[in-house]
Structure formats: structure tokens, C-alpha cells
Design a protein around this motif. Structure first.
Motif, PDB file in Angstrom:
ATOM      1  N   ASP A 120      21.046   9.910  71.586  1.00 50.74           N
ATOM      2  CA  ASP A 120      20.355  10.940  71.607  1.00 50.74           C
ATOM      3  C   ASP A 120      20.222  11.603  72.908  1.00 50.74           C
ATOM      4  O   ASP A 120      19.011  11.091  73.596  1.00 50.74           O
ATOM      5  N   ARG A 121      20.678  12.902  73.156  1.00 48.84           N
ATOM      6  CA  ARG A 121      20.505  13.542  74.463  1.00 48.84           C
ATOM      7  C   ARG A 121      19.558  14.782  74.077  1.00 48.84           C
ATOM      8  O   ARG A 121      19.695  15.780  74.368  1.00 48.84           O
ATOM      9  N   SER A 122      18.249  14.509  73.498  1.00 53.37           N
ATOM     10  CA  SER A 122      17.393  15.481  73.365  1.00 53.37           C
ATOM     11  C   SER A 122      15.958  14.882  73.821  1.00 53.37           C
ATOM     12  O   SER A 122      15.801  13.741  74.364  1.00 53.37           O
ATOM     13  N   THR A 123      14.962  15.871  73.791  1.00 52.89           N
ATOM     14  CA  THR A 123      13.556  15.401  74.450  1.00 52.89           C
ATOM     15  C   THR A 123      12.917  14.605  73.344  1.00 52.89           C
ATOM     16  O   THR A 123      11.998  14.000  73.843  1.00 52.89           O
ATOM     17  N   ALA A 124      13.504  14.222  72.333  1.00 50.88           N
ATOM     18  CA  ALA A 124      12.851  13.303  71.403  1.00 50.88           C
ATOM     19  C   ALA A 124      12.984  11.994  71.825  1.00 50.88           C
ATOM     20  O   ALA A 124      12.345  10.944  71.385  1.00 50.88           O
ATOM     21  N   ASN A 125      14.200  11.845  72.752  1.00 48.88           N
ATOM     22  CA  ASN A 125      14.482  10.314  73.218  1.00 48.88           C
ATOM     23  C   ASN A 125      13.785   9.903  74.720  1.00 48.88           C
ATOM     24  O   ASN A 125      14.531  10.485  75.558  1.00 48.88           O
ATOM     25  N   ASN A 126      12.895   9.482  74.703  1.00 48.31           N
ATOM     26  CA  ASN A 126      12.209   8.998  76.009  1.00 48.31           C
ATOM     27  C   ASN A 126      13.066   8.267  77.051  1.00 48.31           C
ATOM     28  O   ASN A 126      13.101   8.767  78.134  1.00 48.31           O
ATOM     29  N   ASP A 127      13.910   7.570  76.459  1.00 46.23           N
ATOM     30  CA  ASP A 127      14.955   6.626  77.283  1.00 46.23           C
ATOM     31  C   ASP A 127      15.755   7.895  78.200  1.00 46.23           C
ATOM     32  O   ASP A 127      16.140   7.747  79.257  1.00 46.23           O
ATOM     33  N   GLU A 156      16.149   8.899  82.129  1.00 51.28           N
ATOM     34  CA  GLU A 156      17.369   8.853  82.952  1.00 51.28           C
ATOM     35  C   GLU A 156      17.697  10.242  83.642  1.00 51.28           C
ATOM     36  O   GLU A 156      18.093  10.261  84.780  1.00 51.28           O
ATOM     37  N   VAL A 157      17.327  11.362  82.889  1.00 50.83           N
ATOM     38  CA  VAL A 157      17.228  12.539  83.611  1.00 50.83           C
ATOM     39  C   VAL A 157      16.295  12.787  84.954  1.00 50.83           C
ATOM     40  O   VAL A 157      16.546  13.294  85.730  1.00 50.83           O
TER      41      VAL A 157
END
Ligand SMILES: [Zn+2]
Length: 240
Positions: free
Chosen positions: A182-189, A193-194
Motif C-alpha cells: 500500500d503506497r498511501s499515508t495509511a501505511n507507516n512502513d 521508506e519515503v
């Protein structure tokens, strides 16, 4: 008569107590660190020793064991000149109190802050001043967990001057395009990475756009290091 005796006892006790407190205050003041970095100290430090010192300072912060300081003594001792060992480029986030994070006092470090800890002409100019002019030997680019600026860039927020600011974080999002999941801000991981890629990109931008710092680094006079600050623990991890 008894009332007078009691009053005398009370006054006497207060006097003793006050004397004890005053003595304690005097005692504690001498336990406070008034050390500041001198020109000789700065000259003797190596970039490696400075990074080691930053790591040890952060360990004291994490362990709630900050060095007690006589700030007014440090203010007076540094008024005529400064010989800081490093410049830290940090986000503006209120949960990243940079001097405390590394257990540093007055005159110890330069701190440049901008939301998303990227470099532009002004931050590069500040970094060149810190290193080439003022003698600092370490540049730390420090990102942090759950960075609001990075999240806003991921979300494509557009608002006033924030829009142009977030453009600087865009390359880090492109660098993370291959992220599996999941490449959204809901995904802390993913956000982490970003954040870390933003630090890597900022270091590359510094090398590319500041020939002065790039040369100091090539000569071994300056080390540029990336770091990540954990909001839950206060721990700083240096990126190798
Ligand atoms: Zn931030």
C-alpha cells in the motif's frame, strides 16, 4: 508563653530549612556543565568522533539522562565566538527538539530546519557557512517517523506556499515507486521508506549543488550523514 515558644520554634525551623535549600542550590549549580566547545576542541575533533558523540548524546536523551547545564554560563562563554562541531538539517516538527535529541548545549551545533528536511539554496548556503566558514565537520540530514510534510507530499496536498515546498519531496516519492504494498499515508512502513529516501535524495542534492561541501567531503574534512528519528522512543538511527 507557650505560643511564643512555638513561634520561636517555627521561625528557627524555617531559617534552617532556607539555609539548607540555599546550600543545595549552590551545590547543584557546581554540578551543572558550563563546558563549551573552544576553537582548539573543534580543531582536535574528527568527523567520526563527532558522530560518535552525537550517538552517545542521543542515548542519554533516550535514557532520560540529559546533561544538566548552566545555560547562562554557556551563554557568557560563547558570546564572543562559536566553534560548533556539526550542522543538523531537521524537519520543523515540534516533536524533534534537535539540541535535546543529541544532548547538546549552547554553541555546540548549528540547526537548520525546514518542513521535510530538504535542501534549497538557502539551506545549502547555511550548510556551507557552518562547514567551510565556521569549521563544523559533520552534516546530518535527519528525517523522522510519520513526517507530516512527507505525508502531505504523498497525498498531493496543494495549498499556498506549501505546494512549492512539497515539490522538493517529490523525488523521494518517485524513488519509492517500486514499493511493494500500500503506497498511501495509511501505511507507516511506506511513509518511513519515503522519509528515508528523502534523506538519501537530500544528501545527493547537497553533493550535486554544493561543490564546496562536496570537496570538503572528498578531502575527508566533512562527513555527510543521514539519520532517522523515531517519534515513539526518541532514538536516532544513523543510515549507513
Ligand atoms: Zn516532519
Amino acid at each position: 508563653m507557650k505560643a511564643i515558644k512555638n513561634l520561636f520554634t517555627l521561625v528557627f525551623s524555617v531559617a534552617i530549612f532556607t539555609a539548607c535549600v540555599a546550600q543545595d542550590a549552590q551545590q547543584n549549580k557546581t554540578d551543572l556543565s558550563s563546558d563549551v566547545i573552544t576553537q582548539d576542541d573543534q580543531a582536535a575533533l574528527t568527523p567520526q568522533a563527532i558522530i560518535q558523540g552525537l550517538k552517545e548524546g542521543n542515548e542519554r536523551y533516550v535514557n532520560n539522562n540529559l546533561t544538566p547545564r548552566d545555560y547562562q554560563a554557556q551563554v557568557k562563554a560563547t558570546a564572543k565566538g562559536q566553534y560548533p562541531e556539526a550542522i543538523i538539517i531537521s524537519c520543523v516538527d515540534s516533536r524533534v527538539p534537535v539540541e535535546n535529541v543529541f544532548d547538546k548545549g549552547v554553541g555546540d551545533i548549528f540547526v537548520a530546519r525546514v518542513a521535510g528536511n530538504f535542501v534549497n539554496e538557502d539551506i545549502l548556503g547555511s550548510s556551507e557557512f557552518a562547514t567551510a566558514v565556521a569549521g563544523s565537520k559533520v552534516v546530518v540530514i535527519m528525517g523522522h517517523e510519520a513526517c507530516g510534510a512527507v505525508k502531505a507530499a504523498i497525498d498531493g496536498v496543494e495549498m499556498g506556499n506549501i505546494t512549492a515546498m512539497l515539490d522538493k519531496i517529490e523525488p523521494a516519492i518517485e524513488m519509492t515507486a517500486g514499493y511493494q504494498g500500500d503506497r498511501s499515508t495509511a501505511n507507516n512502513d511506506y511513509v518511513t521508506e519515503v522519509v528515508n529516501n528523502n534523506v538519501v535524495n537530500t544528501i545527493a542534492e547537497m553533493r550535486k549543488n554544493s561543490p564546496i561541501i562536496a570537496e570538503l567531503e572528498r578531502n575527508g574534512e566533512v562527513v555527510i550523514a543521514g539519520a532517522f528519528y523515531d517519534l515513539d522512543t526518541g532514538k536516532v538511527t544513523f543510515l549507513e
